[in-house]
Design a protein around this motif. Structure first.
Motif, PDB file in Angstrom:
ATOM      1  N   SER A  20       0.838  -1.199   0.000  1.00  0.00           N
ATOM      2  CA  SER A  20       0.000   0.000   0.000  1.00  0.00           C
ATOM      3  C   SER A  20       0.867   1.242   0.000  1.00  0.00           C
ATOM      4  CB  SER A  20      -0.948   0.006   1.200  1.00  0.00           C
ATOM      5  OG  SER A  20      -0.287   0.538   2.318  1.00  0.00           O
ATOM      6  N   ALA A  21       0.236   2.384  -0.287  1.00  0.00           N
ATOM      7  CA  ALA A  21       0.989   3.628  -0.455  1.00  0.00           C
ATOM      8  C   ALA A  21       1.128   4.413   0.844  1.00  0.00           C
ATOM      9  CB  ALA A  21       0.316   4.497  -1.505  1.00  0.00           C
ATOM     10  N   SER A  22       0.441   3.989   1.891  1.00  0.00           N
ATOM     11  CA  SER A  22       0.431   4.826   3.089  1.00  0.00           C
ATOM     12  C   SER A  22       1.842   4.972   3.645  1.00  0.00           C
ATOM     13  CB  SER A  22      -0.524   4.258   4.143  1.00  0.00           C
ATOM     14  OG  SER A  22       0.049   3.157   4.763  1.00  0.00           O
ATOM     15  N   GLY A  23       2.190   6.223   3.983  1.00  0.00           N
ATOM     16  CA  GLY A  23       3.491   6.489   4.571  1.00  0.00           C
ATOM     17  C   GLY A  23       4.613   6.657   3.577  1.00  0.00           C
ATOM     18  N   ILE A  24       4.315   6.728   2.276  1.00  0.00           N
ATOM     19  CA  ILE A  24       5.365   7.031   1.296  1.00  0.00           C
ATOM     20  C   ILE A  24       5.177   8.494   0.894  1.00  0.00           C
ATOM     21  CG2 ILE A  24       6.537   6.292  -0.828  1.00  0.00           C
ATOM     22  CD1 ILE A  24       4.899   3.746  -0.818  1.00  0.00           C
ATOM     23  N   PRO A  25       5.880   9.427   1.544  1.00  0.00           N
ATOM     24  CA  PRO A  25       5.614  10.837   1.288  1.00  0.00           C
ATOM     25  C   PRO A  25       6.263  11.378   0.010  1.00  0.00           C
ATOM     26  CG  PRO A  25       7.166  10.583   3.115  1.00  0.00           C
ATOM     27  CD  PRO A  25       6.917   9.222   2.556  1.00  0.00           C
ATOM     28  N   SER A  26       7.478  10.938  -0.275  1.00  0.00           N
ATOM     29  CA  SER A  26       8.222  11.552  -1.368  1.00  0.00           C
ATOM     30  C   SER A  26       7.722  11.100  -2.736  1.00  0.00           C
ATOM     31  CB  SER A  26       9.708  11.202  -1.212  1.00  0.00           C
ATOM     32  OG  SER A  26      10.353  11.304  -2.441  1.00  0.00           O
ATOM     33  N   PRO A  27       7.406  12.051  -3.642  1.00  0.00           N
ATOM     34  CA  PRO A  27       6.909  11.678  -4.967  1.00  0.00           C
ATOM     35  C   PRO A  27       7.943  10.923  -5.798  1.00  0.00           C
ATOM     36  CG  PRO A  27       7.146  14.074  -4.784  1.00  0.00           C
ATOM     37  CD  PRO A  27       7.493  13.511  -3.461  1.00  0.00           C
ATOM     38  N   GLY A  28       9.210  11.065  -5.453  1.00  0.00           N
ATOM     39  CA  GLY A  28      10.250  10.382  -6.214  1.00  0.00           C
ATOM     40  C   GLY A  28      10.355   8.892  -5.902  1.00  0.00           C
ATOM     41  N   LEU A  29       9.899   8.475  -4.728  1.00  0.00           N
ATOM     42  CA  LEU A  29       9.990   7.053  -4.366  1.00  0.00           C
ATOM     43  C   LEU A  29       8.942   6.249  -5.132  1.00  0.00           C
ATOM     44  CD1 LEU A  29      10.538   6.961  -0.470  1.00  0.00           C
ATOM     45  CD2 LEU A  29      12.152   6.200  -2.228  1.00  0.00           C
ATOM     46  N   ILE A  30       9.397   5.154  -5.744  1.00  0.00           N
ATOM     47  CA  ILE A  30       8.522   4.330  -6.575  1.00  0.00           C
ATOM     48  C   ILE A  30       8.012   3.136  -5.771  1.00  0.00           C
ATOM     49  CG2 ILE A  30       8.467   2.861  -8.650  1.00  0.00           C
ATOM     50  CD1 ILE A  30      10.741   4.660  -9.766  1.00  0.00           C
ATOM     51  N   GLN A  31       6.702   2.917  -5.801  1.00  0.00           N
ATOM     52  CA  GLN A  31       6.129   1.759  -5.100  1.00  0.00           C
ATOM     53  C   GLN A  31       6.021   0.557  -6.035  1.00  0.00           C
ATOM     54  OE1 GLN A  31       2.300   2.333  -3.116  1.00  0.00           O
ATOM     55  NE2 GLN A  31       1.870   0.141  -3.288  1.00  0.00           N
ATOM     56  N   LEU A  32       6.743  -0.494  -5.696  1.00  0.00           N
ATOM     57  CA  LEU A  32       6.703  -1.743  -6.466  1.00  0.00           C
ATOM     58  C   LEU A  32       5.818  -2.720  -5.705  1.00  0.00           C
ATOM     59  CD1 LEU A  32       8.688  -3.151  -8.852  1.00  0.00           C
ATOM     60  CD2 LEU A  32       9.422  -4.445  -6.868  1.00  0.00           C
ATOM     61  N   THR A  33       4.795  -3.237  -6.365  1.00  0.00           N
ATOM     62  CA  THR A  33       3.847  -4.115  -5.674  1.00  0.00           C
ATOM     63  C   THR A  33       3.724  -5.476  -6.343  1.00  0.00           C
ATOM     64  OG1 THR A  33       2.616  -2.174  -4.916  1.00  0.00           O
ATOM     65  CG2 THR A  33       1.458  -4.278  -4.831  1.00  0.00           C
ATOM     66  N   PRO A  34       4.188  -6.538  -5.674  1.00  0.00           N
ATOM     67  CA  PRO A  34       4.001  -7.894  -6.189  1.00  0.00           C
ATOM     68  C   PRO A  34       2.698  -8.498  -5.664  1.00  0.00           C
ATOM     69  CG  PRO A  34       5.569  -7.929  -4.380  1.00  0.00           C
ATOM     70  CD  PRO A  34       5.019  -6.525  -4.454  1.00  0.00           C
ATOM     71  N   GLY A  35       2.372  -9.718  -6.146  1.00  0.00           N
ATOM     72  CA  GLY A  35       1.130 -10.358  -5.754  1.00  0.00           C
ATOM     73  C   GLY A  35       0.017  -9.892  -6.662  1.00  0.00           C
ATOM     74  N   VAL A  36       0.266  -9.948  -7.970  1.00  0.00           N
ATOM     75  CA  VAL A  36      -0.700  -9.453  -8.951  1.00  0.00           C
ATOM     76  C   VAL A  36      -1.015 -10.566  -9.948  1.00  0.00           C
ATOM     77  CG1 VAL A  36      -1.184  -7.679 -10.693  1.00  0.00           C
ATOM     78  CG2 VAL A  36       0.281  -7.130  -8.727  1.00  0.00           C
ATOM     79  N   ARG A  37      -2.305 -10.820 -10.113  1.00  0.00           N
ATOM     80  CA  ARG A  37      -2.722 -11.838 -11.072  1.00  0.00           C
ATOM     81  C   ARG A  37      -4.173 -11.590 -11.445  1.00  0.00           C
ATOM     82  NH1 ARG A  37      -0.712 -18.125 -11.260  1.00  0.00           N
ATOM     83  NH2 ARG A  37      -1.538 -18.430 -13.339  1.00  0.00           N
ATOM     84  N   ALA A  38      -4.505 -11.846 -12.687  1.00  0.00           N
ATOM     85  CA  ALA A  38      -5.873 -11.610 -13.149  1.00  0.00           C
ATOM     86  C   ALA A  38      -6.353 -12.763 -13.997  1.00  0.00           C
ATOM     87  CB  ALA A  38      -5.931 -10.335 -13.985  1.00  0.00           C
ATOM     88  N   GLY A  39      -7.666 -12.944 -14.028  1.00  0.00           N
ATOM     89  CA  GLY A  39      -8.256 -13.877 -14.973  1.00  0.00           C
ATOM     90  C   GLY A  39      -8.442 -13.161 -16.296  1.00  0.00           C
ATOM     91  N   VAL A  40      -8.848 -13.891 -17.325  1.00  0.00           N
ATOM     92  CA  VAL A  40      -9.008 -13.259 -18.640  1.00  0.00           C
ATOM     93  C   VAL A  40     -10.053 -12.151 -18.642  1.00  0.00           C
ATOM     94  CG1 VAL A  40      -8.076 -14.900 -20.291  1.00  0.00           C
ATOM     95  CG2 VAL A  40     -10.335 -15.315 -19.296  1.00  0.00           C
TER      96      VAL A  40
END
Ligand code: 6AU
Length: 271
Positions: free
Chosen positions: A188-208
């Motif tokens: 989640s994005a909470s607590g990431i104040p700086s716009p330069g910091l990139i949030q990488l999020t794993p655990g992603v999957r979708a059906g068709v």
């Protein structure tokens, strides 16, 4: 507000050169997809990187899971990265004292610092781990301007020990070490104040049809849909592993995920 800003606008605000470079790459190439190439043979990983290359901003590796790693792997992957314009992340999750990670980063069979633009790092040892990695670069041909790390602040798996207070301390570490930190791995994005910091999020999957295909993998991984991670969890870069590698056509799957993720990003910044 950070989540409403475009990747280009955030690149302008970034004080880390690799973060600015990745944000610009994402904006230009119009992709926020990272594919995790968790396969066992070098040839298969290189083939995958070449196939998904046009659709990704980052290709993520676990080279210690390869049966046949050789010194040629890094340079070959770098060639493919150059052709398709993506960055390479070795998901090493360094987690030891400064001196040890300095050896693990620059030396050994893998020589990670020689070929990986980005690496992942656990926050557990504190700032000393960043000092160790930076000191390794100082003695290596690679330079700080083209190397950076992502700090693992929060894990995707069930019952992870990355508590709210751990997460918040990890964010502080990321903020104070923008010399080498380009972003954080987080759910989640909470607590990431700086716009330069990139949030990488794993655990992603979708059906068709765009709905989650399955919400776990039987070994603790927890999945969310591409739309959900970008719009509800604040993902800047979404990591898809088996959603792509287990698909019948990996290039087609990567394009499918790229389209869903980019559309969600456009929706997020236009709201
Ligand atoms: O899509 P999957 O489940 O096949 O692969 C997810 C990838 C794997 C994990 O090592 C990695 O993402 N990962 C990470 C990273 C990127 O650091 C952190 C985390 O909390 N969960 C996670 O799955 O290569």
């Amino acid at each position: 507000e950070r989540l409403k800003m475009t990747f280009d606008a955030r690149a302008e605000k970034s004080t880390n050169m690799m973060s600015a470079r990745l944000l610009r790459l994402m904006a230009t190439k119009r992709t926020n997809l990272c594919v995790a190439g968790d396969l066992r043979s070098s040839a298969a990983v290189l083939r995958l990187a070449d196939a998904v290359g046009p659709y990704i901003c980052v290709f993520k590796t676990h080279v210690d899971a390869l049966d046949d790693f050789s010194g040629q792997f890094g340079p070959q992957l770098c060639e493919i990265a150059k052709t398709h314009n993506f960055l390479i992340m070795e998901d090493r999750k360094f987690g030891d004292i400064g001196n040890t990670v300095s050896l693990q980063y620059g030396a050994g069979n893998f020589s990670v610092a020689a070929w990986a633009d980005l690496v992942t790092v656990h926050a557990l040892p504190g700032p000393g781990i960043i000092d160790g990695l930076v000191s390794c670069l100082e003695t290596h041909r690679a330079h700080l301007k083209d190397r950076a790390c992502f700090i693992v602040a929060e894990m995707s798996c069930k019952d992870a020990l990355t508590t709210a207070s751990y997460r918040s301390e990890a964010m502080k570490l990321a903020e104070t070490r923008v010399d080498f930190v380009a972003g954080v791995v987080s759910q989640s994005a909470s607590g990431i104040p700086s716009p330069g910091l990139i949030q990488l999020t794993p655990g992603v999957r979708a059906g068709v049809n765009g709905t989650p295909q399955s919400d776990s993998d039987g070994l603790g991984q927890q999945y969310n849909s591409p739309r959900h991670v970008v719009l509800e969890r604040g993902a800047d870069v979404a990591v898809v592993g088996r959603g792509v590698t287990e698909a019948p056509d990996s290039a087609e799957a990567a394009k499918f995920y790229r389209d869903l993720l980019w559309e969600a990003y456009l929706e997020r910044v236009s709201e």
